[in-house]
Enzyme design. Structure first.
Site, mmCIF file in Angstrom:
data_model
loop_
_atom_site.group_PDB
_atom_site.id
_atom_site.type_symbol
_atom_site.label_atom_id
_atom_site.label_comp_id
_atom_site.label_asym_id
_atom_site.label_seq_id
_atom_site.Cartn_x
_atom_site.Cartn_y
_atom_site.Cartn_z
ATOM 1 N N GLU A 110 -15.759 -4.719 11.166
ATOM 2 C CA GLU A 110 -15.515 -5.144 9.817
ATOM 3 C C GLU A 110 -14.012 -5.020 9.645
ATOM 4 O OE1 GLU A 110 -17.995 -2.854 6.996
ATOM 5 O OE2 GLU A 110 -19.453 -3.120 8.025
ATOM 6 N N LYS A 112 -10.717 -3.829 7.701
ATOM 7 C CA LYS A 112 -10.598 -2.604 6.550
ATOM 8 C C LYS A 112 -9.680 -3.091 5.686
ATOM 9 C CE LYS A 112 -9.356 2.108 6.891
ATOM 10 N NZ LYS A 112 -8.424 2.011 5.429
ATOM 11 N N ASP A 114 -7.641 -3.504 2.093
ATOM 12 C CA ASP A 114 -6.640 -2.512 1.549
ATOM 13 C C ASP A 114 -7.101 -2.538 -0.012
ATOM 14 O OD1 ASP A 114 -4.885 -0.663 1.826
ATOM 15 O OD2 ASP A 114 -3.443 -1.890 2.025
ATOM 16 N N TYR A 219 -19.870 -3.437 1.942
ATOM 17 C CA TYR A 219 -19.819 -3.163 3.243
ATOM 18 C C TYR A 219 -20.799 -1.822 3.598
ATOM 19 C CZ TYR A 219 -15.760 -0.283 1.800
ATOM 20 O OH TYR A 219 -15.077 0.446 1.256
ATOM 21 N N LYS A 307 -6.412 1.580 12.605
ATOM 22 C CA LYS A 307 -5.232 1.227 11.737
ATOM 23 C C LYS A 307 -4.141 0.302 12.713
ATOM 24 C CE LYS A 307 -4.630 2.842 8.175
ATOM 25 N NZ LYS A 307 -4.723 4.102 7.202
ATOM 26 N N CYS A 401 36.982 -0.330 0.040
ATOM 27 C CA CYS A 401 35.734 -0.901 -0.721
ATOM 28 C C CYS A 401 35.811 -2.369 -0.599
ATOM 29 C CB CYS A 401 35.952 -0.454 -2.073
ATOM 30 S SG CYS A 401 34.675 -1.208 -3.215
ATOM 31 N N CYS A 404 36.974 -3.618 -4.429
ATOM 32 C CA CYS A 404 37.953 -3.320 -5.140
ATOM 33 C C CYS A 404 39.262 -2.912 -4.100
ATOM 34 C CB CYS A 404 37.782 -2.132 -6.300
ATOM 35 S SG CYS A 404 37.642 -0.565 -5.501
ATOM 36 N N CYS A 419 33.301 4.800 -2.294
ATOM 37 C CA CYS A 419 34.488 4.319 -2.979
ATOM 38 C C CYS A 419 34.538 5.212 -4.206
ATOM 39 C CB CYS A 419 34.103 3.050 -3.328
ATOM 40 S SG CYS A 419 35.387 2.307 -4.642
ATOM 41 N N CYS A 424 35.843 0.790 -10.200
ATOM 42 C CA CYS A 424 35.184 -0.275 -9.350
ATOM 43 C C CYS A 424 34.267 -1.087 -9.911
ATOM 44 C CB CYS A 424 34.783 0.433 -8.068
ATOM 45 S SG CYS A 424 34.292 -0.864 -6.941
HETATM 46 S S1 IVH Z 1 -16.933 2.072 5.439
HETATM 47 C C1 IVH Z 1 -19.034 6.180 5.492
HETATM 48 N N1 IVH Z 1 -15.989 -0.181 5.595
HETATM 49 O O1 IVH Z 1 -11.384 2.554 3.907
HETATM 50 C C2 IVH Z 1 -18.464 4.825 5.424
HETATM 51 N N2 IVH Z 1 -14.838 1.528 4.378
HETATM 52 O O2 IVH Z 1 -11.165 5.680 5.241
HETATM 53 C C3 IVH Z 1 -17.519 4.477 4.149
HETATM 54 N N3 IVH Z 1 -12.581 0.551 3.788
HETATM 55 O O3 IVH Z 1 -12.620 4.830 1.635
HETATM 56 C C4 IVH Z 1 -16.529 3.459 4.433
HETATM 57 N N4 IVH Z 1 -12.770 -1.426 4.284
HETATM 58 O O4 IVH Z 1 -12.217 2.598 0.754
HETATM 59 C C5 IVH Z 1 -15.673 1.100 5.017
HETATM 60 N N5 IVH Z 1 -15.234 -2.568 5.994
HETATM 61 C C6 IVH Z 1 -15.111 -1.067 5.447
HETATM 62 C C7 IVH Z 1 -13.849 -0.887 4.816
HETATM 63 C C8 IVH Z 1 -13.824 0.428 4.190
HETATM 64 C C9 IVH Z 1 -11.831 -0.683 3.583
HETATM 65 C C10 IVH Z 1 -11.830 1.718 2.931
HETATM 66 C C11 IVH Z 1 -12.927 2.538 2.093
HETATM 67 C C12 IVH Z 1 -12.757 3.960 2.682
HETATM 68 C C13 IVH Z 1 -11.925 3.948 3.737
HETATM 69 C C14 IVH Z 1 -12.250 4.579 4.968
#
Ligand code: IVH
Length: 669
Positions: A110, A112, A114, A219, A307, A401, A404, A419, A424
């Site tokens: 999935e 992640k 933000d 999710y 990440k 500078c 000036c 400076c 200035c």
């Molecule tokens: S699963 C036990 N799925 O990332 C499983 N987390 O460090 C719980 N996050 O606090 C999380 N996208 O806020 C999961 N597709 C995704 C996610 C996701 C973003 C965030 C979530 C969580 C942190 C995990």
């Protein structure tokens, strides 16, 4: 009566279904006009028959509910976060660890997202509460704001009692628009989509959240066994069938190679997505396998978050130019061929100082890599030496500078050039911008760009000119982009700033080394500008936290006739010169103690917490040392928390802080 109630339910159903088709499925089934007419009909009926009005009514999607504080909600199952990994080796190691336990796992990949995680509860298919993660155990009740998020169903497609979890996020385009508006209003810009989303759900007034175009990806199903579900993939499908928005990018992968392909694919697609992601989440699909693998004290053993590395792009370093700061500090800046990094165009990047450029061996004309981690300031990572053509020119530090022409100075042992010409012009504009900035006089509507305009137009050359801006009222109104109303607002904000408490003015004057915290200490201690100005260096040094350098700077500042004339002028213009804040309060947990905050505190901003600490005579600081008395540890703390533990320093977690602030009457409880 029964008929009316029925009609209201029918309208709510039509509208909810239309919302679902439009926002979740992206497939509108009725026209905007039809939608509006049903909505108006329902609104009228709700006004007339409030006894039938449903708190989850589609009319509530535009907000309206205002709360006076956030209630706490305890999560029945803690909301965990995931262990981060940063490279392919760590992903392989994760897979191998699971295989060693005797499994042959499939994975679900999935994105992640933000944003911020949310837990949603439904009772017999009806939306009940929405809560933030908080510290994982206790979150905040944000139900009123969640109702305004169009992709969160108020009624599920089956009458189940269920909790689901997911992410609330703000689309990139929404943040861009919001920041454009904020810039026009002279408000500070929001750093990134995550902060913007988090700030939006923490509004007491749901009308504000409703305007933020928040969205969700769901999710996680914490109790899959209650629904006879055997795999995570099925859980995603099930949640989708109930009406939740699940991410179409989710993918079932047969093995770790397919996981790698998913990661590569989305590393490419990332800049084109309409929302921010910072990695890929990899979850074991089979729930019995998950159960077997279990948890560590902090994380599940069946999932990791990969990440993405900060995105790097190549561009050309066209030139290095120099800017002069308020204190006279010279900063070299890279002028780059414009490139898009993580969705926004970058054409400047700070190079900090001469040593930084020498260390990186940069030459003008070099191909350089630029990185933007998250949404922070772009930086030049390195020169691609192999791409040199021979036409590059060496970097030479300037000696005078750029504004000036005064020869620059560098103090022994320091990296920065200065400076030192007090007059200035470059210093003036920076000094003016500082004077009106948020922690100083806080004049709304006088943002950096506008100050530059006014400076260049000759309206504001010195601090007193700010308070004569009304003399240019006619000119202002005729300027492009400034209407009557905005000029009026601006002049009012300037006038209001005259009533600020002394510390704002003191900080605004830009006396060397006097930050907002020292300014507050001085204002509190000496009460009036006159009193402070009359103190000798020795007298100032007797104050805790004022060392000889600061004391010298303050005494020298007030000894200078030009500065004296400036203060007299400001006094004549009607600026307040006395401390108007609260008297120092005492509390044995806080007074005279040194505090460091690390991580995010879910229920209050860092500035506010530090303000409270200071109002009780405590001292917030940014680094942990043996002198630190207390470290406050929030969500995602940095290494400071570990350091505090090693040094045996007292630690306050969120709950402890919350209860202390409650005792002090700071939590409105
Ligand atoms: S699963 C036990 N799925 O990332 C499983 N987390 O460090 C719980 N996050 O606090 C999380 N996208 O806020 C999961 N597709 C995704 C996610 C996701 C973003 C965030 C979530 C969580 C942190 C995990």
């Amino acid at each position: 009566m029964e008929e009316i109630k029925q009609r209201m339910e029918e309208l709510a159903n039509i509208l909810e279904e239309a919302n679902y088709n439009y926002y979740v499925l992206d497939n509108p089934t009725i026209t905007d006009q039809e939608f509006d007419s049903y909505l108006r009909e329902l609104e009228t009926l709700e006004e007339k028959y409030p006894e039938y009005a449903d708190p989850n009514s589609p009319t509530k999607r535009v907000g309206g509910m205002v709360i006076d504080k956030f209630k706490k909600i305890k999560h029945q199952i803690p909301m965990l976060s995931l262990p981060d990994v940063f490279n392919e080796e760590e992903i392989i190691a994760f897979d191998e660890r699971i295989r060693k336990s005797g499994f042959n796992p499939e994975y679900v990949c999935e994105l992640k997202i933000d944003g911020l995680s949310v837990s949603l509860h439904y009772d017999n298919g009806v939306f009940i509460t929405g809560a933030t993660r908080g510290n994982g155990v206790v979150g905040e009740d944000i139900t009123h704001n969640v109702r305004t998020i169009k992709t969160v169903p108020m009624k599920l497609k089956k009458d189940v009692t269920i909790e689901v979890r997911g992410e609330i996020y703000m689309p990139r385009e929404t943040l861009a628009k919001l920041n454009q508006e904020r810039e026009e209003l002279g408000l500070p810009l929001l750093q990134n989509c995550r902060n913007a989303a988090a700030g939006s759900v923490r509004q007491l007034d749901s009308k504000i959240a409703a305007k933020r175009n928040l969205n969700t990806w769901i999710y996680h199903l914490p109790n899959p066994e209650d629904y006879g579900i055997l795999t995570h993939w099925e859980a995603l499908e099930y949640m989708k069938s109930l009406g939740f928005k699940t991410n179409p990018a989710n993918r079932l992968c047969k093995n770790i190679d397919e996981v790698m392909s998913f990661i590569h694919e989305y590393a490419e697609k990332r800049p084109k997505l309409s929302y921010d992601i910072d990695g890929v989440v990899i979850k074991v699909n089979d729930l019995s396998m998950q159960k077997n693998l279990g948890f560590t004290s902090k994380y599940p053993r069946w999932a990791i978050a990969y990440k993405f590395p900060a995105e790097e792009v190549l561009t050309k370093l066209k030139d290095i130019i120099f800017t002069v700061g308020r204190t006279g500090r010279i900063t070299p800046n890279a002028v780059l061929d414009p490139v898009i990094v993580m969705g926004s165009t970058v054409q400047r990047a700070t190079l900090h100082n001469e040593d930084y450029i020498i260390e990186k061996g940069l030459k003008i004309g070099d191909t350089v890599s630029i990185r933007k981690a998250g949404d922070v300031i772009p930086e030049v990572v390195e020169a691609k030496v192999e791409r040199r053509t021979g036409n590059e020119t060496d970097f030479v530090m300037i000696t005078n500078c750029p504004i000036c022409d005064t020869p620059l100075e560098k103090k022994p042992g320091q990296v920065d050039h200065y400076c030192l010409n007090q007059n200035c012009p470059a210093r003036h504009i920076e000094g003016l911008i500082h004077f009106v900035s948020r922690h100083a006089m806080n004049i709304d509507g006088l943002g950096e760009r506008i100050m530059e305009d006014f400076f260049n137009l000759g309206f504001i050359k010195t601090i007193p000119d700010i308070y004569h801006l009304d003399e240019h009222k006619e000119d202002l109104v005729s300027l492009e982009g400034y209407g009557h109303k905005s000029v009026e607002n601006l002049l009012n904000a300037i006038e209001d700033s005259k009533q600020n408490s002394l510390e704002r003015l003191l900080f605004g004057l830009g006396i060397g080394g006097i930050g907002d915290k020292t300014a507050l200490l001085l204002a509190r201690t000496f009460k009036t500008m006159e009193n402070l100005a009359s103190k000798t260096k020795e007298e100032l040094e007797t104050i805790r936290d004022i060392g000889p350098i600061l004391a010298g700077n303050i005494a020298n500042y007030f000894a200078d006739v030009d500065n004296q004339a400036l203060i007299d002028k400001l006094k004549e213009l009607g600026l307040n010169m006395t401390y108007l804040g609260e008297e120092q309060k005492e509390n044995n947990l806080i007074t005279n103690k040194r505090f460091v905050i690390t991580g995010t505190i879910s229920f209050m901003g860092r500035d506010e917490i530090e303000g409270i600490i200071e109002s009780y005579g405590g001292h917030p600081s940014s680094s942990v040392s043996s002198k630190t008395d207390v470290v406050i540890v929030g969500d995602k703390p940095g290494s400071k928390a570990d350091k505090a533990r090693n040094l045996g320093i007292e630690i306050w977690d969120e709950e402890k802080l919350y209860s202390i602030l409650t005792d002090l009457g700071k939590m409105n409880e």
